[in-house]
Design a protein around this motif. Structure first.
Motif, mmCIF file in Angstrom:
data_model
loop_
_atom_site.group_PDB
_atom_site.id
_atom_site.type_symbol
_atom_site.label_atom_id
_atom_site.label_comp_id
_atom_site.label_asym_id
_atom_site.label_seq_id
_atom_site.Cartn_x
_atom_site.Cartn_y
_atom_site.Cartn_z
ATOM 1 N N UNK A 61 64.492 29.447 54.028
ATOM 2 C CA UNK A 61 64.072 29.432 55.425
ATOM 3 C C UNK A 61 64.864 30.462 56.232
ATOM 4 N N UNK A 62 64.147 31.376 56.922
ATOM 5 C CA UNK A 62 64.824 32.430 57.676
ATOM 6 C C UNK A 62 65.664 31.844 58.800
ATOM 7 N N UNK A 63 65.158 30.799 59.418
ATOM 8 C CA UNK A 63 65.921 30.165 60.502
ATOM 9 C C UNK A 63 67.257 29.655 59.983
ATOM 10 N N UNK A 64 67.258 29.104 58.778
ATOM 11 C CA UNK A 64 68.504 28.601 58.182
ATOM 12 C C UNK A 64 69.475 29.759 57.948
ATOM 13 N N UNK A 65 68.990 30.828 57.306
ATOM 14 C CA UNK A 65 69.851 31.968 56.991
ATOM 15 C C UNK A 65 70.423 32.593 58.254
ATOM 16 N N UNK A 66 69.591 32.727 59.272
ATOM 17 C CA UNK A 66 70.039 33.327 60.525
ATOM 18 C C UNK A 66 71.108 32.473 61.195
ATOM 19 N N UNK A 67 70.891 31.150 61.207
ATOM 20 C CA UNK A 67 71.847 30.246 61.855
ATOM 21 C C UNK A 67 73.191 30.259 61.128
ATOM 22 N N UNK A 68 73.161 30.219 59.787
ATOM 23 C CA UNK A 68 74.412 30.243 59.027
ATOM 24 C C UNK A 68 75.146 31.558 59.250
ATOM 25 N N UNK A 69 74.411 32.678 59.183
ATOM 26 C CA UNK A 69 75.046 33.974 59.395
ATOM 27 C C UNK A 69 75.660 34.108 60.774
ATOM 28 N N UNK A 70 74.935 33.677 61.807
ATOM 29 C CA UNK A 70 75.454 33.759 63.173
ATOM 30 C C UNK A 70 76.654 32.847 63.358
ATOM 31 N N UNK A 71 76.562 31.642 62.797
ATOM 32 C CA UNK A 71 77.672 30.703 62.901
ATOM 33 C C UNK A 71 78.920 31.216 62.215
ATOM 34 N N UNK A 72 78.736 31.840 61.056
ATOM 35 C CA UNK A 72 79.896 32.344 60.322
ATOM 36 C C UNK A 72 80.576 33.472 61.082
ATOM 37 N N UNK A 73 79.800 34.409 61.621
ATOM 38 C CA UNK A 73 80.389 35.514 62.389
ATOM 39 C C UNK A 73 81.147 34.983 63.599
#
Length: 358
Positions: A61-73
């Motif tokens: 899910x793109x929403x999942x990947x985007x949220x994890x990436x943004x959260x990690x940064x």
């Protein structure tokens, strides 16, 4: 070896690591190292997760990947800033991203990975209540991810039933093994981090190794020499009784010598009694199989040797007895094992012998 959160715990101690995560200015170098490890870990895990989902014929899910990436940064930015207020604000922003990732997760493994970062955020904010809840959710999701991987590999999952071609089946099984490895890695990590929250120290984990009898990669969990309780993920295994004593009847001997030949002396019998506790409860059923060394049959005994603990059940008591199949002169029939979900093997302490009355 590439450093991980677990190796940093082993090197510096969990309390030092949590203090660095919490912004202790005296531990700035350790904090930088910790967030560098988290960033490298996420990059590696993202690649692995994408590969697993692809082999399971699912789209991450793109929403999942985007949220994890943004959260990690945002989490890394929070860990490297010198301003306490900016740090607090960034940590709260990171939590919001990871909460969104949990909401868009489509598998147990995705949920476990997102909850892992919520756990780190809660520890960094000094929120022990939130950290304890996140740790429980990581444990449950990661354990269920490992169980689901075992089901897929054994052909009991929906993905395995969907495909029949050899190459596709091999891809599916390979993805299942990779998912199990990541899940166990998370369980080991949270076991160490949980010590800072007053949780019991995790038991020793050995593996992975390929079990010939189970046909899948397994991990063994061993008790310490002076303990009968095993702690791993959401499970607590209490070995209440593991005793080896002479049989009181010849029924086992007759099974071994069914002809008219003289019956040998009754063999020793291995008695096993224990209890499984689960917190939090799992959304998947748990298969339990009491196994002993190859010399011992798993099905010769009262109450059988295999059970299913239903989803949502918080505890289970098991009991079984068995006798050796081959020569009675052997003296190494002193161990029992509880196989859980075809993936984990919980080792019992060595069997004791009852005192002989004089």
């Amino acid at each position: 070896m590439e450093p991980t959160v677990t190796t940093l715990v082993a090197q510096y101690g969990v309390r030092q690591l949590v203090a660095a995560l919490g912004g202790n200015p005296a531990l700035g170098d350790l904090a930088a190292q910790l967030f560098g490890v988290v960033l490298a870990s996420e990059n590696r895990l993202s690649e692995q997760l994408a590969g697993i989902e692809r082999r399971l014929d699912e789209v991450l899910e793109q929403r999942y990947s985007t949220a994890v990436g943004s959260g990690l940064r945002t989490l890394v930015d929070a860990g490297t800033t010198t301003s306490p207020q900016v740090r607090q604000d960034e940590l709260h922003r990171a939590r919001a991203f990871f909460t969104e990732a949990v909401g868009s997760a489509r598998s147990h493994l995705q949920t476990a990975l997102a909850e892992r970062y919520l756990l780190l955020c809660a520890l960094a904010l000094g929120r022990e209540d939130a950290a304890g809840n996140a740790l429980d959710r990581v444990n449950a999701a990661a354990f269920e991810a490992a169980l689901a991987a075992g089901q897929v590999y054994a052909g009991n999952g929906t993905q395995e039933r969907r495909w029949s071609s050899g190459n596709r089946r091999q891809d599916t099984r390979s993805a299942a093994e990779d998912a199990a490895r990541i899940a166990v890695q998370l369980l080991v990590e949270t076991g160490h981090l949980g010590v800072s929250l007053g949780r019991a120290a995790p038991s020793q984990v050995d593996g992975p190794s390929v079990s010939r009898s189970l046909g899948f990669t397994t991990w063994s969990i061993r008790p310490s020499p002076d303990a009968s309780m095993l702690h791993f993920g959401p499970l607590r295994i209490e070995w209440n009784r593991v005793t080896r004593s002479p049989s009181q009847s010849l029924r086992y001997a007759r099974i071994l010598r069914p002809n008219d030949a003289p019956s040998p002396a009754p063999p020793d019998v291995l008695y096993v009694h224990g209890e499984v506790q689960v917190h939090p409860v799992l959304a998947l059923p748990l298969t339990l199989q009491l196994a002993s060394p190859p010399e011992w049959p798993s099905q010769l005994g009262r109450a059988g040797g295999s059970w299913t603990m239903e989803a949502g059940q918080g505890g289970f008591v098991f009991f079984c007895e068995s006798a050796p199949m081959i020569p009675f002169s052997r003296n190494d029939w002193d161990k029992a094992r509880l196989i859980v979900g075809r993936v984990f093997i919980f080792e019992a302490p060595p069997a004791t012998r009852p005192a002989v009355p004089h």
